[in-house]
Design an enzyme around this catalytic site. Structure first.
Site, PDB file in Angstrom:
ATOM      1  CE  LYS A 170       8.877   0.949   4.166  1.00  0.00           C
ATOM      2  NZ  LYS A 170       7.821   0.044   4.559  1.00  0.00           N
ATOM      3  CE  LYS A 238       6.853   6.206  -1.596  1.00  0.00           C
ATOM      4  NZ  LYS A 238       6.915   6.177  -0.142  1.00  0.00           N
TER       5      LYS A 238
HETATM    6  P1  NAP Z   1      -2.192   6.204   0.505  1.00  0.00           P
HETATM    7  O1  NAP Z   1      -3.279   5.250   0.897  1.00  0.00           O
HETATM    8  O2  NAP Z   1      -1.953   6.479  -0.928  1.00  0.00           O
HETATM    9  O3  NAP Z   1      -2.462   7.576   1.290  1.00  0.00           O
HETATM   10  C1  NAP Z   1      -1.638   8.693   1.081  1.00  0.00           C
HETATM   11  C2  NAP Z   1      -2.056   9.792   2.032  1.00  0.00           C
HETATM   12  O4  NAP Z   1      -1.197  10.908   1.839  1.00  0.00           O
HETATM   13  C3  NAP Z   1      -3.485  10.318   1.804  1.00  0.00           C
HETATM   14  O5  NAP Z   1      -4.019  10.696   3.043  1.00  0.00           O
HETATM   15  C4  NAP Z   1      -3.222  11.548   0.917  1.00  0.00           C
HETATM   16  O6  NAP Z   1      -4.259  12.510   0.961  1.00  0.00           O
HETATM   17  C5  NAP Z   1      -1.964  12.073   1.550  1.00  0.00           C
HETATM   18  N1  NAP Z   1      -1.190  12.945   0.652  1.00  0.00           N
HETATM   19  C6  NAP Z   1      -0.500  12.557  -0.449  1.00  0.00           C
HETATM   20  N2  NAP Z   1       0.093  13.621  -1.026  1.00  0.00           N
HETATM   21  C7  NAP Z   1      -0.221  14.701  -0.262  1.00  0.00           C
HETATM   22  C8  NAP Z   1       0.108  16.068  -0.330  1.00  0.00           C
HETATM   23  N3  NAP Z   1       0.900  16.568  -1.304  1.00  0.00           N
HETATM   24  N4  NAP Z   1      -0.398  16.878   0.611  1.00  0.00           N
HETATM   25  C9  NAP Z   1      -1.189  16.392   1.600  1.00  0.00           C
HETATM   26  N5  NAP Z   1      -1.537  15.100   1.728  1.00  0.00           N
HETATM   27  C10 NAP Z   1      -1.043  14.266   0.802  1.00  0.00           C
HETATM   28  O7  NAP Z   1      -0.780   5.732   1.071  1.00  0.00           O
HETATM   29  P2  NAP Z   1      -0.465   4.734   2.290  1.00  0.00           P
HETATM   30  O8  NAP Z   1      -0.498   3.338   1.764  1.00  0.00           O
HETATM   31  O9  NAP Z   1      -1.270   5.120   3.480  1.00  0.00           O
HETATM   32  O10 NAP Z   1       1.091   5.084   2.512  1.00  0.00           O
HETATM   33  C11 NAP Z   1       1.509   6.224   3.256  1.00  0.00           C
HETATM   34  C12 NAP Z   1       3.026   6.127   3.474  1.00  0.00           C
HETATM   35  O11 NAP Z   1       3.320   4.922   4.200  1.00  0.00           O
HETATM   36  C13 NAP Z   1       3.837   6.046   2.171  1.00  0.00           C
HETATM   37  O12 NAP Z   1       5.054   6.729   2.316  1.00  0.00           O
HETATM   38  C14 NAP Z   1       4.071   4.545   2.018  1.00  0.00           C
HETATM   39  O13 NAP Z   1       5.236   4.290   1.241  1.00  0.00           O
HETATM   40  C15 NAP Z   1       4.218   4.122   3.471  1.00  0.00           C
HETATM   41  N6  NAP Z   1       3.868   2.705   3.770  1.00  0.00           N
HETATM   42  C16 NAP Z   1       2.740   2.125   3.268  1.00  0.00           C
HETATM   43  C17 NAP Z   1       2.456   0.788   3.594  1.00  0.00           C
HETATM   44  C18 NAP Z   1       1.225   0.074   3.055  1.00  0.00           C
HETATM   45  O14 NAP Z   1       1.163  -1.172   3.189  1.00  0.00           O
HETATM   46  N7  NAP Z   1       0.224   0.769   2.496  1.00  0.00           N
HETATM   47  C19 NAP Z   1       3.311   0.075   4.426  1.00  0.00           C
HETATM   48  C20 NAP Z   1       4.420   0.713   4.944  1.00  0.00           C
HETATM   49  C21 NAP Z   1       4.698   2.030   4.619  1.00  0.00           C
HETATM   50  P3  NAP Z   1      -5.571  12.386   0.012  1.00  0.00           P
HETATM   51  O15 NAP Z   1      -6.527  11.493   0.768  1.00  0.00           O
HETATM   52  O16 NAP Z   1      -6.058  13.769  -0.134  1.00  0.00           O
HETATM   53  O17 NAP Z   1      -5.102  11.772  -1.301  1.00  0.00           O
END
Ligand code: NAP
Length: 292
Positions: A170, A238
Site C-alpha cells: 500500500k 499520513k
Molecule cells: P474517514 O472517512 O475519515 O473515516 C474514518 C473512520 O475511522 C470513521 O469511522 C471514524 O469514526 C473512525 N475513527 C477514526 N479514529 C478513530 C478512533 N480513534 N477510534 C474509533 N474510530 C475512529 O476515512 P476513510 O476515507 O474511510 O479511510 C479509512 C482508512 O482507509 C484510512 O486508513 C485511509 O488511509 C484508508 N483508505 C482510504 C481511501 C479513500 O479513498 N477514502 C482509499 C484507500 C484507503 P468517526 O465517524 O467517529 O470519526
C-alpha cells in the site's frame, strides 16, 4: 459469515453495506454512533463498543484512520481484542505502518487470533462498487478462509507475503499515486495556461500513454478547481509519512514522494486537509499563476 465491522467512514460504510447486501450477518460499530443508523436500517446489528462488535464474530474488519486509531479500537478500553474468540480472523483494512501491524499481529497470535493486513486501493468509488484492489499480508491459510468476503469488496485480492507486506504494498501504491497526481496537475496547468480546449485535450491524452486512474477520475475536478471527497489530503499525507519512514529505514530516497508530502503539509496548514488529495492541483495552479 458472522462479521463485526468497525469504522463507518468514507470507505467503511459502503464496504459494510456491500457485505450486508451479500447476505452476511454484519454487526457494525462506529465511534460516532449515529453513523451506524443507515446500516441498521438495512439490517445490520449495532454494537455499543468495539469489544461488543468482536463478540461472536468469525471475522472482524477494522477500517479507521491511522495507527493509533487501530490500536485504540483493538487494544484500548472495551477494545475488540477483549471480545475476540480463538480462531477469529481480524481483517485490518486501514492504511497503517508495517511495523505497527506486525506488532498487532504478534499480540493477537497470543490469543490464537490471526490478523491479516489488508489495505485497499481504489477510492470511495471502489468501496461502493466492490472494485477495490486489496493487498494482503499475514498467514495465507487465514486469507483463504476470508477470501469469499474480500471478493465482495474487491476485484483483485492479492497475497503479497507475511504480516506487514500488505502495508508495504500500500505504501508503494501511495508513492505512485503521489507522483501521478502531481504530474496530472502539472500537465493540466500547462494546457490551462496555454488557453487551449483543455477538456478536449484531457479526453485525448486519457486514451494514450498518459492515461491513468487519477487522470480519468480526478482530472475533471482539477480542471474545475473543486476537490470533493474522495480521499482526504490529510490521510494521503499520513500514508506518505509511512512510505517515507519505511524508505528511510531501508536507505531508499523517494524525492517525488517527499516533494508531494511537502505540498500536502502546506495544504493541511491552509485548511484544505479534508479536501480530496487531488487538491495538490490547487498549489500547482497557483504556482502557474492560474488562481489567486
Ligand atoms: P474517514 O472517512 O475519515 O473515516 C474514518 C473512520 O475511522 C470513521 O469511522 C471514524 O469514526 C473512525 N475513527 C477514526 N479514529 C478513530 C478512533 N480513534 N477510534 C474509533 N474510530 C475512529 O476515512 P476513510 O476515507 O474511510 O479511510 C479509512 C482508512 O482507509 C484510512 O486508513 C485511509 O488511509 C484508508 N483508505 C482510504 C481511501 C479513500 O479513498 N477514502 C482509499 C484507500 C484507503 P468517526 O465517524 O467517529 O470519526
Amino acid at each position: 459469515m458472522r462479521i463485526g465491522f468497525i469504522g463507518l467512514g468514507t470507505m467503511g460504510e459502503p464496504m459494510a453495506a456491500r457485505l450486508l447486501d451479500a447476505g452476511h450477518a454484519v454487526t457494525v460499530h462506529n465511534r460516532t454512533r449515529a453513523r451506524e443508523e443507515p446500516l441498521a436500517a438495512r439490517g445490520a446489528g449495532r454494537a455499543a463498543t468495539p469489544r461488543e462488535a468482536a463478540r461472536a464474530a468469525e471475522v472482524l474488519c477494522t477500517m479507521v484512520s491511522d495507527t493509533p486509531d487501530v490500536e485504540a479500537v483493538l487494544f484500548g478500553e472495551d477494545g475488540a481484542a477483549a471480545g475476540l474468540e480463538p480462531g477469529a480472523v481480524v481483517l485490518e483494512m486501514s492504511t497503517i505502518g508495517p511495523e505497527a501491524v506486525r506488532s498487532m499481529h504478534a499480540r493477537l497470535a497470543e490469543q490464537h487470533v490471526s490478523l491479516l493486513d489488508a489495505p485497499v486501493s481504489g477510492g470511495s468509488e471502489g468501496a461502493q462498487q466492490g472494485t477495490l484492489s486489496i493487498m494482503v499480508g499475514g498467514e495465507e491459510a487465514a486469507l483463504e478462509r476470508v477470501r469469499p468476503l474480500l471478493e465482495v469488496l474487491g476485484k483483485t485480492v492479492t497475497y503479497v507475503g507475511p504480516s506487514g507486506a500488505g502495508q508495504v504494498a500500500k505504501a508503494m501504491n501511495q508513492v505512485i499515486v503521489a507522483g501521478t497526481y502531481a504530474a496530472v496537475a502539472e500537465g493540466l496547468a500547462l494546457g490551462l495556461a496555454a488557453g487551449i480546449d483543455v477538456e478536449a485535450a484531457h479526453r485525448a491524452v486519457s486514451g494514450g500513454a498518459a492515461g491513468s486512474w487519477g487522470l480519468t477520475n480526478r482530472g475533471p475536478n482539477m480542471l474545475r478547481n473543486t476537490y470533493p471527497l474522495g480521499f482526504r489530503v490529510r490521510l494521503h499525507r499520513k500514508d506518505l509519512g509511512i512510505a517515507l519512514d519505511t524508505a528511510a529505514a531501508l536507505g531508499v530516497p523517494l524525492p517525488v514522494a517527499a516533494y508531494v508530502a511537502q505540498l500536502e503539509t502546506g495544504l493541511i496548514k491552509r485548511g484544505f486537509g479534508d479536501e480530496d488529495v487531488s487538491a495538490i492541483a490547487r498549489v500547482v495552479r497557483e504556482q502557474a499563476g492560474l488562481e489567486s
